[in-house]
Design an enzyme around this catalytic site. Sequence first.
Site, mmCIF file in Angstrom:
data_model
loop_
_atom_site.group_PDB
_atom_site.id
_atom_site.type_symbol
_atom_site.label_atom_id
_atom_site.label_comp_id
_atom_site.label_asym_id
_atom_site.label_seq_id
_atom_site.Cartn_x
_atom_site.Cartn_y
_atom_site.Cartn_z
ATOM 1 N N HIS A 129 14.620 -40.879 3.367
ATOM 2 C CA HIS A 129 15.863 -40.513 4.042
ATOM 3 C C HIS A 129 16.962 -41.417 3.500
ATOM 4 O O HIS A 129 16.708 -42.548 3.083
ATOM 5 C CB HIS A 129 15.661 -40.727 5.545
ATOM 6 N N ASP A 206 9.362 -47.180 7.609
ATOM 7 C CA ASP A 206 10.219 -46.348 8.451
ATOM 8 C C ASP A 206 9.310 -45.371 9.198
ATOM 9 O O ASP A 206 8.790 -44.422 8.623
ATOM 10 C CB ASP A 206 11.219 -45.610 7.562
ATOM 11 N N GLN A 209 9.725 -40.652 11.688
ATOM 12 C CA GLN A 209 9.116 -39.320 11.727
ATOM 13 C C GLN A 209 7.635 -39.358 12.084
ATOM 14 O O GLN A 209 7.064 -38.343 12.489
ATOM 15 C CB GLN A 209 9.299 -38.633 10.369
ATOM 16 N N LYS A 232 13.307 -39.485 18.754
ATOM 17 C CA LYS A 232 12.268 -38.684 18.108
ATOM 18 C C LYS A 232 11.018 -38.607 18.993
ATOM 19 O O LYS A 232 10.096 -37.846 18.712
ATOM 20 C CB LYS A 232 11.856 -39.286 16.764
ATOM 21 N N CYS A 370 19.318 -35.146 4.783
ATOM 22 C CA CYS A 370 19.586 -36.544 4.424
ATOM 23 C C CYS A 370 18.505 -37.084 3.496
ATOM 24 O O CYS A 370 18.096 -38.244 3.594
ATOM 25 C CB CYS A 370 19.706 -37.418 5.673
#
Length: 412
Positions: A129, A206, A209, A232, A370
Amino acid sequence: MSLTTEHIAFDIEKIRKDFPILKRKINGYPLVYLDNAATSQTPQQVIDVIVDYYSNYNANIHRGVHSLSQEATEKYENARISLQKHFNAEKSYEIIFTSGTTHGINLIASGFTSLLQEGDEILVSALEHHSNIVPWQMLCEKTGAVLKVIPMNEEGTLIYSAFEEMVSDKTKIVFLNHVSNALGTINPIKDIIDKAHSHGAAVLIDGAQAAPHIKADVQALDVDFYVVSAHKMCGPTGVGMLYGKEEWLKKLPPYQGGGEMIATVSFEKTTYADLPHKFEAGTPNICGGIAFGAAVDYMNSIGFENIAAYEQELLEYATGKLLEIEGMKIYGTSKEKTAVISFNIEGLHPYDIGTLLDKMGIAVRTGHHCAQPIMDFYKIPGTVRASFSFYNTKEEVDRFVEGVKKAKMMLS
């Protein structure tokens, strides 16, 4: 546990009643919400926590002797403990509240400014991202460090052998996502962490997700930093979490100066507070932090094994149905992926498909998500992305697939 047994406990109709927004109609149609990778929906249980905070104990934390302040402080710190337990951090003060994943990434990138020298190398994956690309480019401009990119293949999978060749004793930090937001690919982060550590490099993952689908154990992973966003995970926007190993958090300088993050202040010198307050300057999103803890507790009440099994079933069902459509091209075909389908139909622009689906009450995401380097790799302007959650149903998948077929017919 078999899927059948899991589904006895996993009552989809009961779960859907927890989410008031699912009762909405869009353009006269019942809402089919398939934009969960952008933000998940919020259950009534979490909404009630937000209302309760502002109705009954709204006060600033850590600073007051009065009852409201003490009550808010206790609930805020209990939320930190919920996150500690969920991610299996060794200590609660290794959990830093942030405004979201982007904040956490920038906090670490800023901290490494003083640790890097010209010629040092930092590695990023091709699946990132923008929020996990731009801060590191800025860091390289400040320090003279060199940014190197771990390549991907046509399946949307990282080429691990290339990473093995790239990582070296010059590598100071490796950063990549646990799961690709654009493709759903689950990256082999444990192997990457172990290999990076063998060269003395730190690793930031990260987890934005991954967190809605996978219960990450930060101690088992041996990861140095792990970042997520509440929105999320059925929580509110504007709040997230940075996990950092205590040794690293003590080594990094504060990201922001202000109240709460100090021990003593004079005009001659300031000393900084202990963890976690060193990185939590100013009045935080108190309600958001408390609601984040409630959202994690809610998801754990359903069970991440149940969530993963059900979402995998939806993914396989939707993939099979979509591939029956002539001209369908799915991007991201890794064997290890979460419930995300990124696709195009030959000759049609993704924006047009998304616009027509919205007219039918179906919410998907279109564009480059993104993750423009991924789109450049495939030489496409963007995709239609349908991302599923545990509150979606096969009936909604059927409506979505029929909507795609109708959009194709109208645009052809």
